[in-house]
Design a protein around this motif. Structure first.
Motif, PDB file in Angstrom:
ATOM      1  N   HIS A  34       0.764  -1.398   0.044  1.00 23.60           N
ATOM      2  CA  HIS A  34      -0.096   0.093  -0.019  1.00 23.60           C
ATOM      3  C   HIS A  34       0.689   1.162  -0.070  1.00 23.60           C
ATOM      4  O   HIS A  34       0.529   2.468   0.467  1.00 23.60           O
ATOM      5  N   TYR A  36       3.463   1.801   1.660  1.00 23.09           N
ATOM      6  CA  TYR A  36       3.920   2.348   3.215  1.00 23.09           C
ATOM      7  C   TYR A  36       5.163   3.022   2.807  1.00 23.09           C
ATOM      8  O   TYR A  36       6.095   2.707   2.134  1.00 23.09           O
ATOM      9  N   GLU A  40       2.976  10.169  -1.207  1.00 19.99           N
ATOM     10  CA  GLU A  40       1.559  10.155  -1.107  1.00 19.99           C
ATOM     11  C   GLU A  40       0.835  10.116  -2.460  1.00 19.99           C
ATOM     12  O   GLU A  40      -0.350   9.661  -2.520  1.00 19.99           O
ATOM     13  N   LEU A  43      -0.985   6.758  -3.832  1.00 14.26           N
ATOM     14  CA  LEU A  43      -1.994   6.252  -3.377  1.00 14.26           C
ATOM     15  C   LEU A  43      -3.075   7.156  -4.231  1.00 14.26           C
ATOM     16  O   LEU A  43      -4.177   6.484  -4.635  1.00 14.26           O
ATOM     17  N   SER A  50      -6.478   1.089  -0.324  1.00 18.99           N
ATOM     18  CA  SER A  50      -6.662   1.672   1.183  1.00 18.99           C
ATOM     19  C   SER A  50      -5.281   2.353   1.742  1.00 18.99           C
ATOM     20  O   SER A  50      -4.224   2.076   1.243  1.00 18.99           O
ATOM     21  N   PRO A  51      -5.352   3.204   2.482  1.00 19.02           N
ATOM     22  CA  PRO A  51      -4.302   3.779   2.962  1.00 19.02           C
ATOM     23  C   PRO A  51      -3.314   2.585   3.726  1.00 19.02           C
ATOM     24  O   PRO A  51      -3.811   1.930   4.464  1.00 19.02           O
TER      25      PRO A  51
END
Length: 187
Positions: A34, A36, A40, A43, A50-51
């Motif tokens: 995701h 991580y 940003e 995303l 999903s975050p």
């Protein structure tokens, strides 16, 4: 070098690891699940993702502080496809340049078996105790041998004036030998 192609201004965007040269120039990039710890913008470019959740998506290794062996580990990696516009192909000519997540997986071990942890505990605690015992034992042996040597030295210094000649039944004293030697020297 697999991870940073020569001649490019930057290896890969923040949070991605470019492995294209290691994968026969396929546009593959690795990241945490995701995205991580990534930028940003990744995303926002992909719908339905999903975050990132730190507890679900982090990569960690717990290492034994004394022995340096792994106690627990969890490796989580996401494989991404770097999609870019190709103007010569009509179907993808309008695609934006995005990093498209394909899949993510995790591998690891939550806890070592009790037999191994017991063995590691034994290996971490017993050798220092044995080493201390060996040090004390060798110090004691050295002190004993030093005392024995000192005792023998003192004892032999008291007996030095008496000499027992083998094969004879009498004792010769060092004083008698010195007197005899002086008499010879004076002649």
């Amino acid at each position: 070098m697999c991870f940073c192609p020569a001649g490019q201004p930057s290896c890969s965007p923040n949070g991605l690891f470019n492995v294209s040269l290691c994968q026969y120039d396929s546009p593959i990039m690795l990241s945490f699940p995701h995205f991580y710890l990534g930028d940003e913008s990744f995303l926002s470019e992909v719908e339905g993702i999903s975050p990132p959740d730190k507890e679900k998506h982090k990569f960690f290794i717990d290492v034994h502080p004394t022995m340096g062996t792994t106690l627990r580990a969890r490796a989580r990696i996401q494989i991404n496809l770097a999609v870019s516009q190709v103007f010569d192909i009509k179907q993808v000519a309008n695609f934006p340049d995005i990093v498209f997540p394909i899949l993510w997986f995790e591998e690891g071990i939550d806890e070592l078996p009790d037999e191994i942890t017991d063995l590691m505990s034994f290996a971490a605690t017993v050798p220092p105790k044995i080493r201390l015992g060996i040090i004390i034992g060798l110090f004691s042996l050295g002190a004993f041998l030093f005392s024995l040597a000192l005792f023998c030295l003192i004892r032999s210094s008291n007996r030095q004036s008496t000499l027992h000649l083998e094969g004879s039944n009498y004792l010769a004293t060092a004083q008698f030998d010195l007197t005899k030697k002086k008499a010879k020297d004076s002649k």
